[in-house]
Design an enzyme around this catalytic site. Structure first.
Site, PDB file in Angstrom:
ATOM      1  N   CYS A 171      -1.856  -1.012   7.258  1.00  0.00           N
ATOM      2  CA  CYS A 171      -1.232   0.774   7.021  1.00  0.00           C
ATOM      3  C   CYS A 171      -1.378   1.788   8.733  1.00  0.00           C
ATOM      4  O   CYS A 171      -0.375   2.423   8.798  1.00  0.00           O
ATOM      5  CB  CYS A 171      -2.152   1.234   6.240  1.00  0.00           C
ATOM      6  SG  CYS A 171      -1.652   0.933   4.227  1.00  0.00           S
ATOM      7  N   GLU A 219       0.958   4.211   2.003  1.00  0.00           N
ATOM      8  CA  GLU A 219       1.309   4.086   3.059  1.00  0.00           C
ATOM      9  C   GLU A 219       3.088   2.957   3.497  1.00  0.00           C
ATOM     10  O   GLU A 219       3.322   3.685   4.480  1.00  0.00           O
ATOM     11  CB  GLU A 219       0.388   4.143   3.941  1.00  0.00           C
ATOM     12  CG  GLU A 219      -0.931   5.315   3.587  1.00  0.00           C
ATOM     13  CD  GLU A 219      -1.818   4.409   3.416  1.00  0.00           C
ATOM     14  OE1 GLU A 219      -1.556   3.408   2.162  1.00  0.00           O
ATOM     15  OE2 GLU A 219      -2.934   3.860   3.714  1.00  0.00           O
ATOM     16  N   CYS A 250      -6.631   1.475   5.781  1.00  0.00           N
ATOM     17  CA  CYS A 250      -6.797   0.613   6.694  1.00  0.00           C
ATOM     18  C   CYS A 250      -6.037   0.371   7.397  1.00  0.00           C
ATOM     19  O   CYS A 250      -5.483   0.874   8.203  1.00  0.00           O
ATOM     20  CB  CYS A 250      -6.645  -0.281   5.309  1.00  0.00           C
ATOM     21  SG  CYS A 250      -4.555  -0.989   4.905  1.00  0.00           S
ATOM     22  N   HIS A 308       0.648  -1.077  -0.290  1.00  0.00           N
ATOM     23  CA  HIS A 308      -0.143   0.184   0.024  1.00  0.00           C
ATOM     24  C   HIS A 308       1.011   1.583  -0.105  1.00  0.00           C
ATOM     25  O   HIS A 308       2.316   1.374   0.893  1.00  0.00           O
ATOM     26  CB  HIS A 308      -1.092   0.156   1.248  1.00  0.00           C
ATOM     27  CG  HIS A 308      -2.362  -1.132   1.203  1.00  0.00           C
ATOM     28  ND1 HIS A 308      -3.507  -0.619   1.894  1.00  0.00           N
ATOM     29  CD2 HIS A 308      -2.114  -2.359   0.588  1.00  0.00           C
ATOM     30  CE1 HIS A 308      -3.757  -1.820   1.755  1.00  0.00           C
ATOM     31  NE2 HIS A 308      -3.484  -2.312   0.903  1.00  0.00           N
TER      32      HIS A 308
END
Length: 163
Positions: free
Chosen positions: A99, A68, A96, A66
């Site tokens: 993260c 992040e 999420c 991801h």
């Protein structure tokens, strides 16, 4: 992951947030062009930009890639420390659970996100992991910065996938 430096000073924190969210949106658009879910992130440490990233799960065949996670890893490397209390993370979508956990473990001082995520958001939508009082670190959180624009990038991407 080179960055173009931003203005030396901003007239307000809102102006600074708007500027850096714009950089994160650019990353999200690059992710969309690569066929990735369009989420982008930028990390500042002590006010200086140190990393930017976008989702790369498809390209890497790795669900942990991801935006992040990628920007936190690059930021820790650039800062020479896994703890980033002087950092501000800008991301186009509410983090999420994975993260948000990494943000807490990295001790990021401030998180600014764009669009809310009613299906997986962990900064207030589904749950608020970032500000959970049982955890040993709780960053300052600001959501909804350029939310419509961030959401439009995501909506356009998924509309194109549906045909």
């Amino acid at each position: 992951m080179a960055l173009t430096p931003g203005p030396a000073t901003f007239p307000s924190r809102e102006a600074e947030d708007d500027y850096w969210m714009g950089a994160a949106i650019e990353e999200a658009k690059r992710a969309a062009a690569d066929g990735e879910v369009p989420v982008g992130a930028v990390l500042l440490v002590s006010g200086a930009s140190v990393a930017r990233a976008r989702n790369a799960m498809i390209a890497t065949k790795d669900a942990t890639q991801h935006a992040e996670m990628r920007v936190l890893k690059a930021g820790a490397y650039a800062a020479g420390d896994t703890r980033l209390p002087q950092a501000t993370l800008y991301v186009t979508l509410e983090p999420c659970a994975m993260c948000a956990g990494a943000i807490v473990l990295s001790r990021v001082g401030r998180v600014v996100f764009g669009a809310w995520d009613d299906k997986a958001g962990m900064a207030g939508s589904v749950h608020d992991l970032l500000r959970n009082p049982k955890l040993n670190h709780r960053p300052e959180v600001k959501g909804g910065v350029r939310a419509e624009e961030c959401g439009a990038v995501l909506s356009a991407f998924f509309a194109s996938k549906r045909g």
